[in-house]
Each structure stands twice: as structure tokens, then as C-alpha cells.
Design a protein around this motif. Sequence first.
Motif, PDB file in Angstrom:
ATOM      1  N   LYS A 121      -1.931   3.500  -3.788  1.00 43.64           N
ATOM      2  CA  LYS A 121      -2.800   4.086  -2.967  1.00 43.64           C
ATOM      3  C   LYS A 121      -4.382   3.996  -3.578  1.00 43.64           C
ATOM      4  O   LYS A 121      -5.228   4.133  -2.523  1.00 43.64           O
ATOM      5  N   GLN A 122      -4.538   3.888  -4.718  1.00 44.74           N
ATOM      6  CA  GLN A 122      -6.049   3.783  -5.235  1.00 44.74           C
ATOM      7  C   GLN A 122      -6.028   3.179  -6.647  1.00 44.74           C
ATOM      8  O   GLN A 122      -5.059   3.299  -7.356  1.00 44.74           O
ATOM      9  N   GLN A 155       0.855  -1.169   0.047  1.00 40.69           N
ATOM     10  CA  GLN A 155       0.083   0.062  -0.050  1.00 40.69           C
ATOM     11  C   GLN A 155       0.813   1.282   0.065  1.00 40.69           C
ATOM     12  O   GLN A 155       0.395   2.287  -0.230  1.00 40.69           O
ATOM     13  N   GLN A 156       2.011   1.123   0.261  1.00 37.43           N
ATOM     14  CA  GLN A 156       3.029   2.145   0.359  1.00 37.43           C
ATOM     15  C   GLN A 156       3.340   2.884  -1.105  1.00 37.43           C
ATOM     16  O   GLN A 156       3.548   4.135  -1.329  1.00 37.43           O
ATOM     17  N   THR A 157       3.157   2.043  -1.971  1.00 34.83           N
ATOM     18  CA  THR A 157       3.321   2.270  -3.371  1.00 34.83           C
ATOM     19  C   THR A 157       2.176   2.453  -4.224  1.00 34.83           C
ATOM     20  O   THR A 157       2.044   3.081  -5.318  1.00 34.83           O
ATOM     21  N   GLU A 213      -5.355   3.685   1.410  1.00 37.11           N
ATOM     22  CA  GLU A 213      -5.177   4.456   2.545  1.00 37.11           C
ATOM     23  C   GLU A 213      -6.186   4.587   3.325  1.00 37.11           C
ATOM     24  O   GLU A 213      -6.061   4.467   4.723  1.00 37.11           O
ATOM     25  N   TYR A 216     -10.002   2.888  -2.386  1.00 33.49           N
ATOM     26  CA  TYR A 216      -8.724   3.847  -1.576  1.00 33.49           C
ATOM     27  C   TYR A 216      -8.074   2.917  -0.535  1.00 33.49           C
ATOM     28  O   TYR A 216      -8.780   2.596   0.434  1.00 33.49           O
TER      29      TYR A 216
END
Length: 232
Positions: A130-131, A126-128, A142, A140
Motif C-alpha cells: 500500500k505504501q 497494490q492489494q498487498t 491506494e 501512497y
Amino acid sequence: MKNILIVDDHLQITEVLKEYIIKEGFSPIVAFDGQAALDAFSSHSIELILLDVMLPKLDGFDVCKKIRETSNVPIIMVTAKGEDYHRIMGLDIGADDYIVKPFSPSEVMARVRAILRRIERTDENQQTMKQLTYDNLIVYLEEKKVTIEQQEILLTKRELELLWLLLANREKVFSRDNLLDSLWGIDYFGDARTVDTHIKRLRAKLDEAAHPNWEIATVWGQGYKFEGKNEK
């Protein structure tokens, strides 16, 4: 140190699980009834819950439902009831896994480790990313939120991960074993029906809003995929 909430009204079981949890480097928090479980959850930062079904005051199903109103914390249901409909009920209301008594404490900890590793891998991904968006669907990561035509669809953490995996690999067919390995971990002890139950629940929630241009499709004899109408 990560807190693991143990919810069971049998002292002997909680003592054994506490011992194993401490050996794994986690911090055990114990509740002996359903209401105490909700109180403990609201007052501590909990990474995972081992939740018995048969409890005083509130049973495990009710506890799971209440927690799912506000949190996607991983929940492993622990029950003496081995019938399929009890296991399916637990998954239907948002549990991530189930264990039937009598159980091996080593097996319980293997499942705990598998779920926590999966969460760590998901958080890294999820760090790279996001959506994800397709037609009227937006996921989404985050915010842990899904919308269809700007209508929010409430999903559990596992359901969101399942949708994300299928959407991120649009038109790729995932077998049940593929999904089990990707989301539950290769050391998952359950069976493929867990996938079917989660797919059924995910579809039902997505159907709360119209999405005529895409679907979670069944590919008979193979598995499941995210299918766009214009990509058939």
C-alpha cells in the motif's frame, strides 16, 4: 464491460476502431472533437482513451492536459505527425503511448491490451503493498499520491508506477528495456526514448520539493535507479 473512448474527427477511422474494439469485448464511445471528448469523459466511466491530435475545437494536446488535471486514465495519442517533438510533447503532457498514422488497427488493439494488462497487474500488486517510504518521500498507492516533506507531488499513473518500481527495488539498476517490459509490456511497439522522456518528466516533478538524500540516478551505459545518499 470496459469503455474505450475514441476521439477522432474522421468517421472512417472511428468506424474501423469501433469494430476492432467490439471484437475485443470492449464498449466503444466516440467523440469527433475535443470538447465532445471532455464531455464524454466526464459522463462515462472510461478505461482508456485513443486520442487524435488534430481535432476541431480543442486539439488532442489540450484534451490530454485537461484530463490529466483530474485523472490518470491511460491515454494513447494517435497522430499523423511523426516528428519526434510531437511524440515527446504528447508524453510530456501525460500520454502513456503514441501511435503514428497510418496505423494498423491490430497494432492499436495490441497496445490497448498491453496497457490494460499492465494496469491489472499493478492493481493486483497494490492489494498487498500500500505504501513505500524513503527519507522524506512517501508513495501512497491506494490514494495514487506522492508526497515529499508532506508536499504533494502530482504525478501521472505511469510516473507513479515508474517511481514505485524504482523505489521498491532501491539501488537496483533498470535498463531502458527492463523498464519498458515492466511498465509498458513486452509487446510495446515504441522505442527506449519513451523511458528517457518519462524519467526526465518524473525528475522535474520530484524536484518541486527538496530531497537532498535521494535521487533518480542515471547509471551511464546501464540505465536508471533510485539512489539513496547514504547507500552510495
